[in-house]
Design an enzyme around this catalytic site. Structure first.
Site, PDB file in Angstrom:
ATOM      1  N   HIS A 105     -14.399  23.639 -99.415  1.00 15.30           N
ATOM      2  CA  HIS A 105     -14.624  24.370 -98.158  1.00 15.30           C
ATOM      3  C   HIS A 105     -14.728  23.433 -96.964  1.00 15.30           C
ATOM      4  CE1 HIS A 105     -15.396  28.481 -99.779  1.00 15.30           C
ATOM      5  NE2 HIS A 105     -15.496  27.768-100.882  1.00 15.30           N
ATOM      6  N   ASP A 130     -14.916  20.485 -88.910  1.00 15.83           N
ATOM      7  CA  ASP A 130     -15.289  21.668 -89.683  1.00 15.83           C
ATOM      8  C   ASP A 130     -14.150  22.020 -90.628  1.00 15.83           C
ATOM      9  OD1 ASP A 130     -16.848  23.835 -90.391  1.00 15.83           O
ATOM     10  OD2 ASP A 130     -17.167  24.502 -88.331  1.00 15.83           O
TER      11      ASP A 130
END
Ligand code: ADQ
Length: 492
Positions: A155, A363
């Site tokens: 992720h 991110d």
């Protein structure tokens, strides 16, 4: 439908609000899927003898959770996951700390989870391991004899090889990833970084399609961007309750321009930089005085890690400074909310805000960007201002893409968003919403599982699997040995 076995650090309860993207993303995608989910319960016990598994059932989902020892928490969770892997993967070597007892703690917890999964595994299960807490779990499962298709999804970003080399166990880590049949990444950049490492440092070679050959084994590396449940989020944003909340947000006497930011308090999310950019907006464009408000929702996370405690202090200091310097009796420039907010309320806040400010320094994906887009009114949408360093920027090109380190650039983009003509907003929003819908949580999961299912051997569950399992056990046995030096040779 085959049962899906998921392993992730935390297994969130479907009925609880959480500020984590991973849990939200999987829960959104899991609808109607028969699944078993293994994770840490969030509790701590003083020794291994006290670890027992709790099983909870929610419709078709069964969750198996277990506590960690205080030592595991210190060494595995805080020591290796949070103090080594998280900063390295987000290119913050200045914050990374490496200690041999922590990497040993990481191996120990992975072995324990592998045993727990193994004792509850069915021959037909698909195994899907989530994120950096469990990189070696797949190799551990193979050593225990699991022959099921094994997938892993990262992720968070995959760092450039040059940065990953700073982790003393870099060879072991990436070799462990190669033990999976399929490894999924959020972006092309992440996948490329992984391939560069495998080919440059493990002697791997790129095959046709998404396959890589490493030491005689094939691993498939795919790009599969995480998404949200767009229909349910749109439903929340357009509910009657949301309409009432938006009306309240825009009631007379309140500022007309709402800018919203929603993030866990984490140094990767660029929160202090965002507040400085907002201050710059007020300096460069004084017409926003008494007109614009930044609502920053930022629940604390990992408060027991010093770097996180510092962010909270810095944020509170900056909010106080900006409000003190620019605010007035009838205007508070920054509204800072330091707790979790129900998803329905969040959807309404997004819809009631003219600008979504999503400016992480780095991110994996960033689901807030996707939520903001989907929550908008198609006839009068707000504008997304998005960091070029969010994985989402690879897809959401019609957002105003900014460098979060440059407060002037962000301030100019926010001003452009505030003043953007309606036709341009609609045009950008249509393109963004189409892409977010196309890459929603359901497609993320089915896209990944389709590749993983293709790995299923027709012989699964048959007796003649035993020799294959033995070969696999032998192949992965070295991975459980003591830490290797970077220079050791690798045969995966
Ligand atoms: P995160 O960094 O946790 O996870 P992010 O993508 O930023 O995830 O999503 C956060 C989620 O939490 C969103 O759904 C958001 O609505 C919710 N949230 C945040 N603050 C909240 C609050 N105060 N109240 C309620 N909900 C809140 C990791 C990676 C990301 C990646 C995700 C999914 O770091 O890059 O996008 O996984 O793959």
């Amino acid at each position: 439908m085959q049962r899906l076995v998921i392993v992730s650090n935390r297994a969130p309860r479907p009925d609880e609000v959480s500020s984590g993207g991973l849990g939200a993303c999987i829960l959104d995608a899991l609808h109607d899927h028969d699944a078993a989910w293994f994770g840490w319960s969030g509790d701590l016990v003083s020794n291994e003898g006290e670890i027992s598994t709790t099983c909870a059932r929610y419709d078709q989902l069964t969750q198996f959770t277990m506590p960690m020892t205080e030592r595991d928490y210190r060494e595995h969770y805080l020591g290796f996951c949070n103090a080594a892997l998280w900063p390295v993967h987000h290119h913050r070597l200045d914050l990374a700390r490496f200690a041999p007892e922590c990497s040993e703690g990481y191996r120990r917890v992975n072995r324990r989870f592998a045993r727990k999964v193994m004792s509850n595994l069915h021959a037909n299960d698909l195994i899907w391991v989530q994120d950096y807490h469990f990189i070696p779990l797949g190799a551990n499962l193979r050593m225990l004899g699991a022959a099921n298709p094994l997938g892993f999804f990262l992720h968070i970003p995959f760092p450039t090889p040059e940065v990953l080399l700073a982790v003393p166990e870099h060879i072991w880590l990436v070799s462990s990833l190669c033990a999976y049949d399929v490894v999924g990444f959020q972006t092309n950049t992440d996948r490329q970084n992984f391939c560069r490492f495998v080919c440059g440092f493990l002697g791997g070679e790129a095959m046709s399609g998404n396959a890589l050959r490493v030491g005689g084994k094939i691993v498939t590396a795919v790009v599969c961007p995480a998404g949200i449940d767009t229909d349910s989020f749109y439903g929340m944003a357009t509910s009657r309750r949301a309409a009432l909340q938006i009306k309240q947000l825009r009631r007379d006497g309140e500022p007309r321009i709402n800018i919203i930011g929603v993030d866990r308090q984490d140094y990767t999310k660029g929160l202090p930089e965002r507040l400085r950019s907002f201050r710059r907006l007020l300096e460069l464009y004084p017409q926003n005085h008494k007109a614009a408000t930044l609502m920053q929702i930022a629940p604390p996370s990992h408060e027991d890690v010093p770097a996180y405690a510092q962010i909270r202090q810095e944020l509170e200091g900056l909010c106080g400074e900006i409000n003190g310097q620019h605010g007035d009796v009838d205007w508070t420039p920054v509204r800072y909310i330091c707790r979790n907010v129900a998803r329905e309320a969040l959807a309404a806040l997004y819809r009631g805000s003219q600008v979504g400010l999503v400016t992480p320094l780095r991110d994996g994906m960033n689901l807030v960007a996707k939520e903001y887009v989907i929550a908008q009114d198609e006839d009068d949408p707000g504008v997304l201002v998005l960091s070029r360093f969010a994985g989402a920027a690879e897809d959401l090109r019609e957002a105003l893409i900014v460098n979060p380190y440059d407060p002037d650039e962000v301030a100019h983009a926010v001003q452009r968003a505030i003043t953007m003509p309606r036709e341009e907003r609609i045009e950008r929003h249509q393109a963004l919403a189409a892409r977010v819908r196309e890459r929603d949580a359901h497609n993320w999961m089915t896209g990944f599982l389709r590749v993983l299912e293709a790995e299923r051997s027709p012989a699964l569950g048959c007796d003649y699997l035993a020799p294959m399992q033995q070969r696999r056990r032998a192949r992965y046995a070295w991975m459980d040995a003591r830490p290797m030096s970077a220079a050791s040779s690798v045969a995966v």
